[in-house]
Motif scaffolding. Structure first.
Motif, PDB file in Angstrom:
ATOM      1  N   LEU A  86       7.639 -18.178  -1.491  1.00 22.16           N
ATOM      2  CA  LEU A  86       7.934 -17.783  -2.865  1.00 22.16           C
ATOM      3  C   LEU A  86       9.402 -17.978  -3.216  1.00 22.16           C
ATOM      4  O   LEU A  86       9.769 -17.914  -4.394  1.00 22.16           O
ATOM      5  N   ALA A  87      10.240 -18.207  -2.228  1.00 22.52           N
ATOM      6  CA  ALA A  87      11.658 -18.468  -2.501  1.00 22.52           C
ATOM      7  C   ALA A  87      11.814 -19.837  -3.153  1.00 22.52           C
ATOM      8  O   ALA A  87      10.992 -20.737  -2.960  1.00 22.52           O
ATOM      9  N   ARG A  88      12.866 -20.004  -3.919  1.00 22.15           N
ATOM     10  CA  ARG A  88      13.132 -21.278  -4.574  1.00 22.15           C
ATOM     11  C   ARG A  88      13.478 -22.350  -3.529  1.00 22.15           C
ATOM     12  O   ARG A  88      14.036 -22.043  -2.475  1.00 22.15           O
ATOM     13  N   PRO A  89      13.155 -23.611  -3.820  1.00 22.53           N
ATOM     14  CA  PRO A  89      13.429 -24.678  -2.838  1.00 22.53           C
ATOM     15  C   PRO A  89      14.898 -24.792  -2.455  1.00 22.53           C
ATOM     16  O   PRO A  89      15.220 -25.224  -1.342  1.00 22.53           O
ATOM     17  N   ASP A  90      15.813 -24.421  -3.380  1.00 21.48           N
ATOM     18  CA  ASP A  90      17.237 -24.523  -3.075  1.00 21.48           C
ATOM     19  C   ASP A  90      17.833 -23.190  -2.632  1.00 21.48           C
ATOM     20  O   ASP A  90      19.056 -23.036  -2.593  1.00 21.48           O
ATOM     21  N   SER A  91      16.983 -22.228  -2.315  1.00 19.64           N
ATOM     22  CA  SER A  91      17.468 -20.914  -1.899  1.00 19.64           C
ATOM     23  C   SER A  91      18.027 -20.970  -0.486  1.00 19.64           C
ATOM     24  O   SER A  91      17.794 -21.915   0.268  1.00 19.64           O
ATOM     25  N   TRP A  92      18.775 -19.940  -0.114  1.00 17.60           N
ATOM     26  CA  TRP A  92      19.316 -19.860   1.242  1.00 17.60           C
ATOM     27  C   TRP A  92      18.191 -19.838   2.281  1.00 17.60           C
ATOM     28  O   TRP A  92      18.291 -20.472   3.319  1.00 17.60           O
ATOM     29  N   ALA A  93      17.136 -19.090   1.969  1.00 19.22           N
ATOM     30  CA  ALA A  93      16.025 -18.970   2.923  1.00 19.22           C
ATOM     31  C   ALA A  93      15.346 -20.318   3.145  1.00 19.22           C
ATOM     32  O   ALA A  93      15.013 -20.689   4.275  1.00 19.22           O
ATOM     33  N   ALA A  94      15.124 -21.066   2.051  1.00 16.48           N
ATOM     34  CA  ALA A  94      14.458 -22.361   2.175  1.00 16.48           C
ATOM     35  C   ALA A  94      15.322 -23.368   2.917  1.00 16.48           C
ATOM     36  O   ALA A  94      14.822 -24.200   3.686  1.00 16.48           O
ATOM     37  N   LYS A  95      16.630 -23.303   2.691  1.00 13.81           N
ATOM     38  CA  LYS A  95      17.529 -24.224   3.385  1.00 13.81           C
ATOM     39  C   LYS A  95      17.616 -23.903   4.875  1.00 13.81           C
ATOM     40  O   LYS A  95      17.687 -24.805   5.704  1.00 13.81           O
ATOM     41  N   ARG A  96      17.604 -22.623   5.198  1.00 11.96           N
ATOM     42  CA  ARG A  96      17.765 -22.224   6.594  1.00 11.96           C
ATOM     43  C   ARG A  96      16.452 -22.261   7.359  1.00 11.96           C
ATOM     44  O   ARG A  96      16.393 -22.684   8.521  1.00 11.96           O
ATOM     45  N   ALA A  97      15.395 -21.830   6.752  1.00 15.29           N
ATOM     46  CA  ALA A  97      14.103 -21.683   7.446  1.00 15.29           C
ATOM     47  C   ALA A  97      13.074 -22.622   6.836  1.00 15.29           C
ATOM     48  O   ALA A  97      12.161 -22.204   6.123  1.00 15.29           O
ATOM     49  N   GLY A  98      13.226 -23.908   7.100  1.00 15.45           N
ATOM     50  CA  GLY A  98      12.304 -24.887   6.539  1.00 15.45           C
ATOM     51  C   GLY A  98      10.875 -24.732   7.011  1.00 15.45           C
ATOM     52  O   GLY A  98       9.936 -25.173   6.336  1.00 15.45           O
ATOM     53  N   PHE A  99      10.677 -24.065   8.134  1.00 23.19           N
ATOM     54  CA  PHE A  99       9.324 -23.925   8.682  1.00 23.19           C
ATOM     55  C   PHE A  99       8.418 -23.078   7.807  1.00 23.19           C
ATOM     56  O   PHE A  99       7.189 -23.159   7.918  1.00 23.19           O
ATOM     57  N   VAL A 100       8.994 -22.240   6.916  1.00 22.01           N
ATOM     58  CA  VAL A 100       8.151 -21.374   6.085  1.00 22.01           C
ATOM     59  C   VAL A 100       7.521 -22.124   4.921  1.00 22.01           C
ATOM     60  O   VAL A 100       6.692 -21.575   4.198  1.00 22.01           O
ATOM     61  N   LYS A 101       7.868 -23.380   4.718  1.00 23.73           N
ATOM     62  CA  LYS A 101       7.356 -24.130   3.570  1.00 23.73           C
ATOM     63  C   LYS A 101       5.904 -24.539   3.739  1.00 23.73           C
ATOM     64  O   LYS A 101       5.232 -24.859   2.763  1.00 23.73           O
ATOM     65  N   ASN A 102       5.407 -24.560   4.967  1.00 26.54           N
ATOM     66  CA  ASN A 102       4.035 -24.983   5.213  1.00 26.54           C
ATOM     67  C   ASN A 102       3.356 -24.062   6.213  1.00 26.54           C
ATOM     68  O   ASN A 102       4.010 -23.462   7.078  1.00 26.54           O
TER      69      ASN A 102
END
Length: 231
Positions: A86-102
Motif C-alpha cells: 500500500l506504500a507509494r512506489p517512491d516511498s522509503w519503504a518501497a525503495k528499501r524493501a523491494g520484496f514487498v511489491k510481490n
C-alpha cells in the motif's frame, strides 16, 4: 528442490471458460470454468490475484506421476497475508524493501564464495535507505531463465494492522492499546508427487475401552468369541 535440481514454477489461474457463452454446447448452463496454467520462464515477481484464485506450484518436468502422468511437484497456497503493498512506489519503504511489491518471487540460485542467495531483504536490514545490491529485487533484474533450472522461490506474506486506542473500562478510566490478530496461511501440498498417501501405513490404535454397540445372538458384533471390535 523438488525431486531434483531442475525445477519450474507454474502459475495457475481459475477463469471462466473462454469463447463459450451460456447456452452453447460447451457451456450450456453458463457455469463452466477452467484452470489456465502458465510456466514462468524468466526471473520475476508475481502478484496474488484474488479474482482468479491464483496459485503456484513448483514442478519437475523430468519426473512424472505413475498414474496421472503429470509432472511431480508441490503447490503453494496463500490465503491470509497476501496483501498488496500500500506504500507509494517512491516511498522509503518501497525503495528499501523491494520484496514487498510481490507475493511470490522466482530467481536463479547462484552459488558464490560465501554461499547462495540467502538474504532476500539484504544481509544488513537496518540503516539503509536504498535497495541493497545483494537482495531479491536486484537478483531478478537480470531476467535469467528459470524454466527447468536450479531456482529459488520466495513467498512474501504480511498485513497492515490498525492499532486501536480503546477505552476498556469507562468507570476506572483505564486505557490500553488493543491490537487485532492477523492470520497468515502459507501451505505446501504435494501435487502428483506420492504414489499413495504416506500416512496410510501409520499403525492403528488398540483401544481397550472400545466395545461393540450391538450384540447378535449372544455374540459380540457378530463375533462368536466376544472379541473387542476395535484393533
Amino acid at each position: 528442490m523438488i525431486d531434483g535440481l531442475s525445477n519450474s514454477v507454474v502459475e495457475s489461474d481459475i477463469i471462466s471458460l473462454p469463447d463459450a457463452p451460456t447456452g452453447s454446447t460447451a457451456n450450456f448452463g453458463g457455469n463452466a470454468f477452467v484452470s489456465k496454467e502458465t510456466v514462468l520462464t524468466t526471473e520475476a515477481g508475481r502478484q496474488f490475484d484474488w479474482a482468479k484464485e491464483r496459485r503456484w506450484k513448483i514442478v519437475n518436468t523430468a519426473r512424472k506421476h505413475h498414474a496421472s502422468d503429470k509432472n511431480v511437484g508441490y503447490s503453494i497456497g496463500m490465503k491470509g497475508g497476501a496483501t498488496p503493498m500500500l506504500a507509494r512506489p517512491d516511498s522509503w519503504a518501497a525503495k528499501r524493501a523491494g520484496f514487498v511489491k510481490n507475493a511470490l518471487w522466482v530467481c536463479r540460485d547462484v552459488e558464490g564464495p560465501k554461499g547462495s542467495r540467502m538474504w532476500p531483504a539484504g544481509k544488513y536490514v537496518p540503516l539503509t535507505r536504498e535497495e541493497p545490491e545483494d537482495s531479491l529485487a536486484k537478483w531478478v533484474e537480470g531476467e535469467k531463465n528459470v524454466e527447468n533450472e536450479d531456482i529459488l522461490v520466495y513467498v512474501t506474506v504480511g498485513g497492515y494492522l490498525l492499532v486501536i486506542k480503546a477505552l476498556i473500562d469507562a468507570y476506572f478510566n483505564l486505557r490500553m492499546n488493543s491490537m487485532p490478530v492477523e492470520h497468515l496461511s502459507v501451505t505446501l501440498k504435494p501435487n502428483s508427487f506420492f504414489k499413495a498417501n504416506p500416512s496410510m501405513d501409520v499403525p492403528g490404535t488398540y483401544d481397550l475401552k472400545s466395545v461393540p454397540a450391538f450384540h447378535t445372538n449372544g455374540a459380540t458384533n457378530g463375533s462368536s468369541n466376544g472379541a473387542q471390535c476395535c484393533r
